[in-house]
Design an enzyme around this catalytic site. Structure first.
Site, short mmCIF file in Angstrom:
data_model
loop_
_atom_site.label_atom_id
_atom_site.label_comp_id
_atom_site.label_asym_id
_atom_site.label_seq_id
_atom_site.Cartn_x
_atom_site.Cartn_y
_atom_site.Cartn_z
N ASN A 61 16.09 -18.83 -12.32
CA ASN A 61 14.91 -19.21 -11.54
C ASN A 61 13.64 -18.61 -12.14
OD1 ASN A 61 16.11 -16.77 -10.56
ND2 ASN A 61 14.85 -16.85 -8.72
N GLU A 63 9.71 -18.10 -11.14
CA GLU A 63 8.75 -18.17 -10.04
C GLU A 63 7.32 -18.19 -10.57
OE1 GLU A 63 9.87 -15.02 -7.33
OE2 GLU A 63 11.71 -16.09 -6.78
N ALA A 65 2.97 -17.54 -9.20
CA ALA A 65 2.06 -17.04 -8.17
C ALA A 65 1.72 -18.14 -7.16
CB ALA A 65 0.79 -16.50 -8.82
N TYR A 67 3.46 -20.29 -5.29
CA TYR A 67 4.89 -20.29 -4.96
C TYR A 67 5.64 -21.62 -5.17
CZ TYR A 67 4.31 -15.65 -2.83
OH TYR A 67 4.06 -14.32 -2.60
N GLU A 74 19.21 -23.73 -11.04
CA GLU A 74 20.01 -24.95 -11.27
C GLU A 74 19.17 -26.04 -11.92
OE1 GLU A 74 19.68 -23.11 -8.60
OE2 GLU A 74 21.40 -23.20 -7.26
N CYS A 112 20.23 -24.95 -3.16
CA CYS A 112 19.33 -25.56 -2.17
C CYS A 112 19.47 -27.09 -2.21
CB CYS A 112 17.88 -25.13 -2.42
SG CYS A 112 17.08 -26.02 -3.77
N CYS A 115 18.08 -28.94 -5.31
CA CYS A 115 18.94 -28.81 -6.50
C CYS A 115 20.18 -29.69 -6.39
CB CYS A 115 19.33 -27.36 -6.72
SG CYS A 115 17.96 -26.37 -7.38
N1 THU Z 1 16.80 -20.10 -5.89
C1 THU Z 1 17.51 -20.61 -6.93
O1 THU Z 1 17.18 -20.41 -8.10
N2 THU Z 1 18.61 -21.36 -6.65
C2 THU Z 1 19.08 -21.58 -5.40
O2 THU Z 1 20.08 -22.27 -5.25
C3 THU Z 1 18.40 -21.02 -4.23
C4 THU Z 1 17.13 -20.31 -4.50
C5 THU Z 1 15.64 -19.27 -6.20
C6 THU Z 1 14.31 -19.84 -5.80
C7 THU Z 1 13.48 -18.59 -5.68
O3 THU Z 1 13.01 -18.22 -6.97
C8 THU Z 1 14.47 -17.54 -5.22
O4 THU Z 1 15.76 -18.04 -5.52
C9 THU Z 1 14.39 -17.20 -3.74
O5 THU Z 1 14.50 -18.34 -2.97
#
Ligand code: THU
Length: 157
Positions: A61, A63, A65, A67, A74, A112, A115
Site C-alpha cells: 500500500n 499512501e 497526504a 488520503y 492489492e 477491501c 480491490c
Molecule cells: N489497505 C490495503 O492495502 N489493502 C487492504 O485490503 C485494506 C487496506 C491499506 C489502505 C491503507 O493504506 C491502509 O491499508 C489502512 O486502511
C-alpha cells in the site's frame, strides 16, 4: 418469493500445510509489507501475484497526504502486474498485513471491496480461477477464486 443462500468456499490452513509455491507467495506478500508507504495509517499491507508466465509481482500500500489518492497493496500489485506483463494471466494472489504494532495480523487480512472488484476484472480476463491466500499468523484462508470473495459482483456483461 424465493429464498436462497450464497456460500463461500474457504479452507483454513497453517503455514506448514501450504504447498511450496503457496508458501513462496505468502513469504513474498509478507516481505512486501516492509515496502509499504503508510505514514498515516501505519498499517502495512503486502500482496504477491503469481502469473501464468511464472513471474511473481508484489505490491504494497502506498499512501498520500491527500488520503483518497493512496492505493491498497492489492491494486498496486495488480495494476503493476498487468502493466508490466499485459499478456500474462493471474493465477494466484497472497495478501499479508502488519498492524500498527508492526506485528503480522493474527486473523487473515481481508481485501477491501474496491480491490475485490479490481481483482475480479483480472480473474475474468484470465478466464480461470485465481486462488486467493489471505495471510494470518493464526491461520491462512484459501479461497478458490476472487469471485468467491465477491458474490453478486457488479458486471457490465
Ligand atoms: N489497505 C490495503 O492495502 N489493502 C487492504 O485490503 C485494506 C487496506 C491499506 C489502505 C491503507 O493504506 C491502509 O491499508 C489502512 O486502511
Amino acid at each position: 418469493m424465493k429464498q436462497s443462500e450464497i456460500r463461500i468456499p474457504l479452507t483454513e490452513v497453517s503455514y506448514d500445510e501450504l504447498t511450496d509455491m503457496q508458501r513462496r507467495l505468502i513469504d513474498d506478500a509478507r516481505q512486501a509489507t516492509h515496502r509499504s508507504y503508510a505514514p498515516y495509517s501505519h498499517f502495512s499491507v503486502g500482496a504477491a501475484i503469481l502469473l501464468d508466465n511464472g513471474e511473481i509481482v508484489t505490491g504494497a500500500n502506498q499512501e498520500n497526504a491527500a488520503y483518497p489518492s493512496g492505493t491498497c497493496a492489492e491494486r498496486t500489485a495488480a495494476y503493476y502486474a498487468h502493466a508490466r506483463y499485459p499478456e500474462a494471466r493471474f493465477t494466484a494472489i497472497a495478501i499479508s498485513a502488519r498492524g500498527t504494532d508492526g506485528h503480522y495480523l493474527k486473523s487473515p487480512i481481508s481485501p477491501c471491496g474496491a480491490c475485490r472488484q479490481a481483482l475480479l476484472e483480472y480473474e475474468t480476463l484470465a478466464q480461470a480461477n485465481v486462488t486467493v491466500l489471505l495471510d494470518g499468523a493464526d491461520g491462512i484462508y484459501i479461497l478458490p477464486s476472487v469471485r468467491s470473495l465477491l458474490p453478486l459482483a457488479f458486471s457490465e456483461f
